[in-house]
Write an enzyme that holds these catalytic residues in place. Sequence first.
Site, PDB file in Angstrom:
ATOM      1  N   PHE A   1      -9.627   7.203  -3.047  1.00 50.32           N
ATOM      2  CA  PHE A   1      -9.794   5.613  -2.906  1.00 50.32           C
ATOM      3  C   PHE A   1     -10.885   4.792  -3.046  1.00 50.32           C
ATOM      4  O   PHE A   1     -10.983   3.646  -2.181  1.00 50.32           O
ATOM      5  CB  PHE A   1      -8.761   4.995  -1.794  1.00 50.32           C
ATOM      6  CG  PHE A   1      -7.270   5.130  -2.168  1.00 50.32           C
ATOM      7  CD1 PHE A   1      -6.726   6.520  -2.173  1.00 50.32           C
ATOM      8  CD2 PHE A   1      -6.338   4.137  -2.649  1.00 50.32           C
ATOM      9  CE1 PHE A   1      -5.376   6.564  -2.866  1.00 50.32           C
ATOM     10  CE2 PHE A   1      -5.267   4.409  -2.998  1.00 50.32           C
ATOM     11  CZ  PHE A   1      -4.614   5.617  -3.175  1.00 50.32           C
TER      12      PHE A   1
ATOM     13  N   GLY B   1      -2.968  -2.551  -8.272  1.00 50.46           N
ATOM     14  CA  GLY B   1      -1.761  -3.180  -8.733  1.00 50.46           C
ATOM     15  C   GLY B   1      -0.523  -2.400  -7.980  1.00 50.46           C
ATOM     16  O   GLY B   1      -0.759  -1.765  -7.074  1.00 50.46           O
TER      17      GLY B   1
ATOM     18  N   CYS C   1       3.273  -1.858  -4.359  1.00 50.56           N
ATOM     19  CA  CYS C   1       3.110  -1.635  -2.886  1.00 50.56           C
ATOM     20  C   CYS C   1       1.934  -2.478  -2.235  1.00 50.56           C
ATOM     21  O   CYS C   1       2.039  -3.495  -1.586  1.00 50.56           O
ATOM     22  CB  CYS C   1       2.770  -0.282  -2.396  1.00 50.56           C
ATOM     23  SG  CYS C   1       4.372   0.652  -2.648  1.00 50.56           S
TER      24      CYS C   1
END
Length: 455
Positions: free
Chosen positions: A271, A279, A282
Amino acid sequence: MLRQLLSIGCLFLHAVHALAPEERAQNTHNVTVVGTGYVGLTLGTCLAECGHQVICVDIDEEKIARLEQGIIPIYEPGLSDLVQSNTQEGRLSFSTSLEQAAEKSDTIFIAVGTPTDENGKADLRALFKVVEVLKPFHDRLICIKSTVPVGTCNYVKSQLGSEQIVSNPEYFREGCAVKDFFEGDRIIVGCDSSDGIKVMQELYAPLTDKGMPMLITSLESSEMIKYASNAFLAVKIAYINELSQLCEKVDADVLEVAKGMGCDRRIGKDFLKPGPGYGGSCFPKDTVALLDVAKSNELELQIVDAAVQSNEEHKRKIYERTIQKLPPMHEAQVVTILGLAFKANTDDIRYSSALGLISALQSKGISIKAYDPAAMHHTQAQFPDVVYCQDSYEAAEGADCLVLLTEWEEFLHLDVARLKSTMRTPIVFDTRNVLDEAEYRAHGFSFEGIGRPKH
Ligand code: UDX
């Protein structure tokens, strides 16, 4: 078993079974899963694959009729095969009657949508409707899968007058949901009842037997873990996206920076990929809902708030940079968008960066041609004026700038010479840093990625 599956990264080429018969649960349960969206359908199918008897329920009659024929309403690698095999083997069925399904079940998962309303609050109407129908079935174990604000499970408990409530949030990612179900990092079970915990242990035994940790918490902590995790990941992405902007200014390479940061185990390498802004179903919704929970408790979560704003600003900058790249022209400029889904391997366009970019470009009178391998049918109603194409080459024909928004594998293998010959102006803006910059430059493209040094 998973190792028997031929897989490339997240993508299953062939997924008849994720588990061998001997790996299935010893103590099986009769389960209803309410809601056949990304979460509910994946959950129900994977629980059937674990050996349980599962009925997936939805109010949408057409969807259920299609599922009964083995046609799944979403694009999710590996899921269709598992739906078919589990249906054929009699562990998975579909129904529009929640009462009839609940009657036959000892455990009921609620996996209906909890979208954000206009005030940033999680809209729980669909969930409460289901709870209303389940009142006569309060002796069953009711598991809340949907992402809900802290305190919701306790409220449902009081509504049902039952101790048998579990908070069991979902952590799988769209596009590799099946893989994440069987190989996820953890199972979180919020539950105060020992009977409820025992059922959850039996339901997930095929996963915990292989070493997946199950963390038992209070209902409130479990609800909070879901929001806290998604908000943390959103912060991480917003952070690397901001750094990518600074890297460009100081001639540093964000890919090298992210790699160096990721070597520190306290940070972790995942990440940290810069992109066109996060987007999906969640992160945008859960960050805003968490801020709302904080506000209701007279607190300000400044870091989460900053991530939300930073993400919006980053998306705006993607638009500005696209505009800056376009050559001045007398006639309408044409922009090609490759990728409409919010990320690869899904047809989901919710909060996708493509949506804002298309409307902003169109409002400037710029013509848009687009191609996405799976998501075009979802954008057609919202953007009827976009020219939807059969492939990347058709989309690039006559274009003045090609913007890659989604990191679909097929975009990595384009014939660059063919692409160049078809565009009016050979400009590429790779917002995912997945294309081979050197190759594009060698073919005469003006090329820009995100957070990379200028040439
Ligand atoms: C997320 C969570 O990962 C999952 O645990 C939760 O259950 C649901 O929300 P999902 O929305 O399917 O899953 O997608 P994810 O892969 O997490 O990506 C979310 C967004 O972040 C996408 O727009 C993606 O492109 C973006 N992203 C992700 C980046 O821009 N950079 C990264 O390094 C990772």
